[in-house]
Design an enzyme around this catalytic site. Structure first.
Site, PDB file in Angstrom:
ATOM      1  N   GLY A  55       0.845  -1.198   0.000  1.00 40.71           N
ATOM      2  CA  GLY A  55       0.000   0.000   0.000  1.00 40.71           C
ATOM      3  C   GLY A  55       0.874   1.240   0.000  1.00 40.71           C
ATOM      4  O   GLY A  55       2.080   1.151   0.258  1.00 40.71           O
ATOM      5  N   CYS A  82       5.243  -6.216   1.450  1.00 39.31           N
ATOM      6  CA  CYS A  82       5.629  -4.804   1.394  1.00 39.31           C
ATOM      7  C   CYS A  82       5.018  -4.034   2.579  1.00 39.31           C
ATOM      8  O   CYS A  82       5.383  -4.286   3.716  1.00 39.31           O
ATOM      9  CB  CYS A  82       5.239  -4.215   0.044  1.00 39.31           C
ATOM     10  SG  CYS A  82       6.108  -2.668  -0.285  1.00 39.31           S
ATOM     11  N   TYR A  83       4.046  -3.144   2.318  1.00 39.92           N
ATOM     12  CA  TYR A  83       3.407  -2.441   3.443  1.00 39.92           C
ATOM     13  C   TYR A  83       2.872  -3.452   4.454  1.00 39.92           C
ATOM     14  O   TYR A  83       2.985  -3.253   5.667  1.00 39.92           O
ATOM     15  CB  TYR A  83       2.276  -1.547   2.924  1.00 39.92           C
ATOM     16  CG  TYR A  83       1.514  -0.824   4.020  1.00 39.92           C
ATOM     17  CD1 TYR A  83       1.976   0.377   4.536  1.00 39.92           C
ATOM     18  CD2 TYR A  83       0.334  -1.360   4.548  1.00 39.92           C
ATOM     19  CE1 TYR A  83       1.290   1.035   5.555  1.00 39.92           C
ATOM     20  CE2 TYR A  83      -0.361  -0.711   5.567  1.00 39.92           C
ATOM     21  CZ  TYR A  83       0.116   0.486   6.062  1.00 39.92           C
ATOM     22  OH  TYR A  83      -0.561   1.125   7.067  1.00 39.92           O
ATOM     23  N   HIS A 169       8.245  -7.716  -3.837  1.00 39.55           N
ATOM     24  CA  HIS A 169       6.954  -8.091  -4.425  1.00 39.55           C
ATOM     25  C   HIS A 169       7.035  -9.470  -5.083  1.00 39.55           C
ATOM     26  O   HIS A 169       7.489  -9.594  -6.203  1.00 39.55           O
ATOM     27  CB  HIS A 169       6.525  -7.033  -5.449  1.00 39.55           C
ATOM     28  CG  HIS A 169       6.056  -5.782  -4.788  1.00 39.55           C
ATOM     29  ND1 HIS A 169       4.760  -5.603  -4.385  1.00 39.55           N
ATOM     30  CD2 HIS A 169       6.736  -4.692  -4.391  1.00 39.55           C
ATOM     31  CE1 HIS A 169       4.650  -4.440  -3.782  1.00 39.55           C
ATOM     32  NE2 HIS A 169       5.838  -3.861  -3.775  1.00 39.55           N
ATOM     33  N   GLU A 171       4.714 -11.165  -6.218  1.00 38.53           N
ATOM     34  CA  GLU A 171       3.679 -11.358  -7.236  1.00 38.53           C
ATOM     35  C   GLU A 171       4.094 -10.893  -8.628  1.00 38.53           C
ATOM     36  O   GLU A 171       3.457 -11.240  -9.611  1.00 38.53           O
ATOM     37  CB  GLU A 171       2.380 -10.650  -6.811  1.00 38.53           C
ATOM     38  CG  GLU A 171       2.405  -9.125  -6.817  1.00 38.53           C
ATOM     39  CD  GLU A 171       3.027  -8.498  -5.566  1.00 38.53           C
ATOM     40  OE1 GLU A 171       3.771  -9.197  -4.842  1.00 38.53           O
ATOM     41  OE2 GLU A 171       2.799  -7.309  -5.327  1.00 38.53           O
ATOM     42  N   SER A 223     -20.652  -9.022 -27.730  1.00 39.43           N
ATOM     43  CA  SER A 223     -19.823  -8.419 -28.770  1.00 39.43           C
ATOM     44  C   SER A 223     -19.180  -9.493 -29.640  1.00 39.43           C
ATOM     45  O   SER A 223     -18.664  -9.207 -30.708  1.00 39.43           O
ATOM     46  CB  SER A 223     -18.717  -7.591 -28.115  1.00 39.43           C
ATOM     47  OG  SER A 223     -17.800  -8.466 -27.488  1.00 39.43           O
ATOM     48  N   GLY A 224     -19.220 -10.724 -29.157  1.00 38.93           N
ATOM     49  CA  GLY A 224     -18.550 -11.788 -29.902  1.00 38.93           C
ATOM     50  C   GLY A 224     -17.158 -12.035 -29.369  1.00 38.93           C
ATOM     51  O   GLY A 224     -16.536 -13.037 -29.658  1.00 38.93           O
ATOM     52  N   GLY A 225     -16.663 -11.107 -28.567  1.00 38.52           N
ATOM     53  CA  GLY A 225     -15.346 -11.276 -27.964  1.00 38.52           C
ATOM     54  C   GLY A 225     -15.408 -12.322 -26.865  1.00 38.52           C
ATOM     55  O   GLY A 225     -16.493 -12.704 -26.409  1.00 38.52           O
ATOM     56  N   VAL A 226     -14.242 -12.774 -26.435  1.00 44.06           N
ATOM     57  CA  VAL A 226     -14.209 -13.858 -25.461  1.00 44.06           C
ATOM     58  C   VAL A 226     -14.845 -13.444 -24.124  1.00 44.06           C
ATOM     59  O   VAL A 226     -15.529 -14.249 -23.485  1.00 44.06           O
ATOM     60  CB  VAL A 226     -12.771 -14.422 -25.287  1.00 44.06           C
ATOM     61  CG1 VAL A 226     -11.799 -13.364 -24.869  1.00 44.06           C
ATOM     62  CG2 VAL A 226     -12.735 -15.577 -24.316  1.00 44.06           C
ATOM     63  N   ASP A 227     -14.694 -12.185 -23.730  1.00 38.62           N
ATOM     64  CA  ASP A 227     -15.223 -11.786 -22.419  1.00 38.62           C
ATOM     65  C   ASP A 227     -16.744 -11.878 -22.374  1.00 38.62           C
ATOM     66  O   ASP A 227     -17.320 -12.502 -21.483  1.00 38.62           O
ATOM     67  CB  ASP A 227     -14.811 -10.343 -22.073  1.00 38.62           C
ATOM     68  CG  ASP A 227     -13.310 -10.150 -22.125  1.00 38.62           C
ATOM     69  OD1 ASP A 227     -12.596 -11.161 -22.074  1.00 38.62           O
ATOM     70  OD2 ASP A 227     -12.860  -8.996 -22.233  1.00 38.62           O
ATOM     71  N   SER A 228     -17.396 -11.249 -23.361  1.00 39.69           N
ATOM     72  CA  SER A 228     -18.859 -11.300 -23.300  1.00 39.69           C
ATOM     73  C   SER A 228     -19.353 -12.714 -23.603  1.00 39.69           C
ATOM     74  O   SER A 228     -20.375 -13.146 -23.067  1.00 39.69           O
ATOM     75  CB  SER A 228     -19.508 -10.258 -24.216  1.00 39.69           C
ATOM     76  OG  SER A 228     -19.169 -10.456 -25.552  1.00 39.69           O
ATOM     77  N   LYS A 367      -7.508 -11.579 -18.601  1.00 42.37           N
ATOM     78  CA  LYS A 367      -7.925 -12.185 -19.867  1.00 42.37           C
ATOM     79  C   LYS A 367      -7.571 -13.670 -19.996  1.00 42.37           C
ATOM     80  O   LYS A 367      -8.381 -14.483 -20.430  1.00 42.37           O
ATOM     81  CB  LYS A 367      -7.241 -11.412 -21.002  1.00 42.37           C
ATOM     82  CG  LYS A 367      -7.762 -11.730 -22.349  1.00 42.37           C
ATOM     83  CD  LYS A 367      -9.054 -11.015 -22.518  1.00 42.37           C
ATOM     84  CE  LYS A 367      -9.501 -10.805 -23.894  1.00 42.37           C
ATOM     85  NZ  LYS A 367     -10.496  -9.715 -23.920  1.00 42.37           N
TER      86      LYS A 367
END
Ligand code: XMP
Length: 511
Positions: A55, A82-83, A169, A171, A223-228, A367
């Protein structure tokens, strides 16, 4: 919910979602929650371990976020990063102050003592630091496990209490053994079984959607995209034909895209999918507009209008599904980050259309995780591996004003580029690739004639999550084929250039 889970307490650091996703990658479910969660609430949540994130504050500042000592006495393993590491030290009587020398970037980590946290980590490795404060003394009963040249307490802990702190870090990918530290914490300290998978995520989301939606009706802008596609599929599995999807054909799509979307989702997956033909509307509204943000806003607003109109035709809906993923949330300036580009799929709709609620099952995912959920759901590979296309589509890949003629030129050039990438078998290696119609014209010679035509730019990048990207090292022979085909087959294009800029400093899209 019978899988183990880890609680990540958010102290406002930049990489917090990344910590959460690393934990998920290691096969452990986790939630990111505000840092002021009470000990009681934590006990009720019953995590196998707690992670305090980094943070921006100093623990000794007034008003800095803290946790009560009782959280550290719950008997649940804790890892502070970290913090978070400084906070644990300060809470338990160690000393934290301004470091004589700040560390930013790569540092050499030296292991000092053995502990379950440091098992299998070589005595020297690279870690990634970003701090101005440091821990100058660990609390009583704690020992230093690793240090760097300028940071005497880079990793510390108490084996019996199962409480650890890491100043660097773990990560970020630049920390060579960062993931190994996280894995040690989860598996050796918290006793993780690794029982969490994307199929588990999908099941849980489907159950949660079913419980939330009840007998309500749901609509989704597809939309046809992978997310939707993945978001809609989760909802489809949960509520079946009580979901209706609307696909807005804005006339700005890539070649064959509208047909493909209808064939995959309506004909293939059997979704109730309505197509709204709105090309004229969008192109008329974009006439004379060349400012990128104005284009985005016009398209975003019209999209909402068209969607609203379609939604009315469908009848009352109680919920709206959105395929928002985590990078959309931060890049659109929700939270504390600056607005880089206004991604229209995040805001807008909910304020305009009156729904009881928004369903965003992918909001915390990156993604590549969404792709894994898609595969776990059994979606066709060509849907899951479809490269992302922004909502404003070709309008932000045409520099300056958008016209039908320019769209035609770009569509053909883009199609050739995609075709050659597919033929070269590079579709999966390259995260996103597309053509851009620049607003430059240059002189060329074709046959015996002088031409004065458009420059097409090719953009191809590799990335994990679209937040950073590198330009793809496409073999010259492939680029050569693309260039030859574009200049031969596409009207109004006589030159092809390749974009060799990473993100940052550039963005992936040109506008
Ligand atoms: P940038 O250009 O910001 O793009 O580096 C990052 C990723 O986001 C996509 N992108 C969008 N996606 N609506 C979207 O749904 C948008 O307005 C939008 N703008 C950019 C871009 O294609 C890339 O994958």
């Amino acid at each position: 919910m019978n899988h183990q889970r880890v609680l990540v307490l958010d102290f406002g650091g930049q990489y917090n979602q990344l910590i959460a996703r690393r934990v998920r990658d290691l096969g452990v479910y986790c939630d990111l929650k505000p840092c002021d969660m009470t000990a009681e609430a934590i006990r009720a949540y019953a995590p196998i371990g707690i992670i305090f994130t980094g943070g921006p504050n100093s623990v000794y500042e007034e008003g800095a976020p803290r946790v009560g000592e009782e959280v550290l006495r719950l008997g649940i393993p804790v890892l502070g990063i970290c913090y978070g590491a400084q906070l644990i030290a300060a809470t338990l009587g160690g000393a934290v102050g301004r470091a004589p020398k700040s560390e930013y970037g790569k540092c050499t980590l030296h292991i000092k003592n053995e502990a379950p946290m440091s098992e299998g980590i070589p005595s020297e490795s690279v870690c990634w630091m970003s701090h101005t404060d440091y821990i100058s003394a660990v609390p009583a009963g704690y020992e230093v496990l690793a240090a760097t040249d300028d940071c005497p307490v880079a990793v510390y802990g108490n084996i019996g209490e199962k409480i650890y702190g890491i100043q660097f870090h773990p990560e970020v990918v630049h920390s060579e053994y960062g993931n190994a530290f996280l894995k040690n914490f989860l598996y050796r300290v918290c006793g993780a079984r690794g029982d969490w998978t994307m199929a588990g995520f999908a099941e849980e989301q489907i159950a949660a959607i079913r419980a939330r939606v009840g007998t309500g009706r749901v609509i989704c802008a597809m939309s046809g995209g992978v997310d939707s596609a993945v978001a809609a599929t989760l909802v489809h599995r949960a509520v079946g034909d009580r979901l209706t999807c609307v696909f807005v054909d804005n006339g700005l799509l890539r070649k064959n895209e509208a047909e493909e979307v209808m064939s995959v989702f309506r004909d293939g997956l059997g979704m109730d999918l309505v197509k709204a033909d709105a090309a004229d509307l969008f192109l008329d509204a974009l006439r004379g507009v060349s400012d990128p943000e104005k284009k985005r806003h016009i398209i975003g607003k019209l999209f909402i209008d068209v969607f609203e109109r379609e939604a009315k035709k469908i009848g009352a809906a109680d919920f709206l599904v959105q395929g928002t993923i985590y990078p959309d949330v931060i890049e659109s300036g929700k939270g504390k980050s600056a607005v880089i580009k206004s991604h229209h799929n995040v805001g807008g709709l909910p304020e305009k259309v009156n729904f009881q609620g928004i369903v965003e099952p992918l909001r915390d995912l990156f993604k590549d995780e969404v792709r894994r959920v898609g595969l776990a759901l059994g979606l066709p590979e060509r849907v899951v591996w479809r490269q992302p296309c922004p909502g404003p589509a070709l309008a932000i890949r045409i520099m300056g004003e958008v016209t039908r003629e320019k769209l035609e030129t770009l569509r053909e050039a883009d199609f050739i580029f995609r075709d050659e990438i597919a033929k070269a078998g590079l579709e999966r290696e390259i995260w996103q690739y597309f053509a851009v119609l620049t607003d430059s014209k240059t002189v060329g010679v074709q046959g015996d004639f002088r031409t004065y035509e458009n420059v097409i730019a090719l953009r191809a990048i590799t990335s994990v999550d679209a937040m950073t990207a590198d330009w793809a090292r496409i073999p010259f022979e492939v680029l050569e084929k693309v260039s030859t085909r574009i200049t031969n087959e596409v009207k109004h294009a006589n030159r092809v250039v390749y974009d060799i800029t990473s993100k940052p400093p550039a963005t992936i899209e040109w506008e």
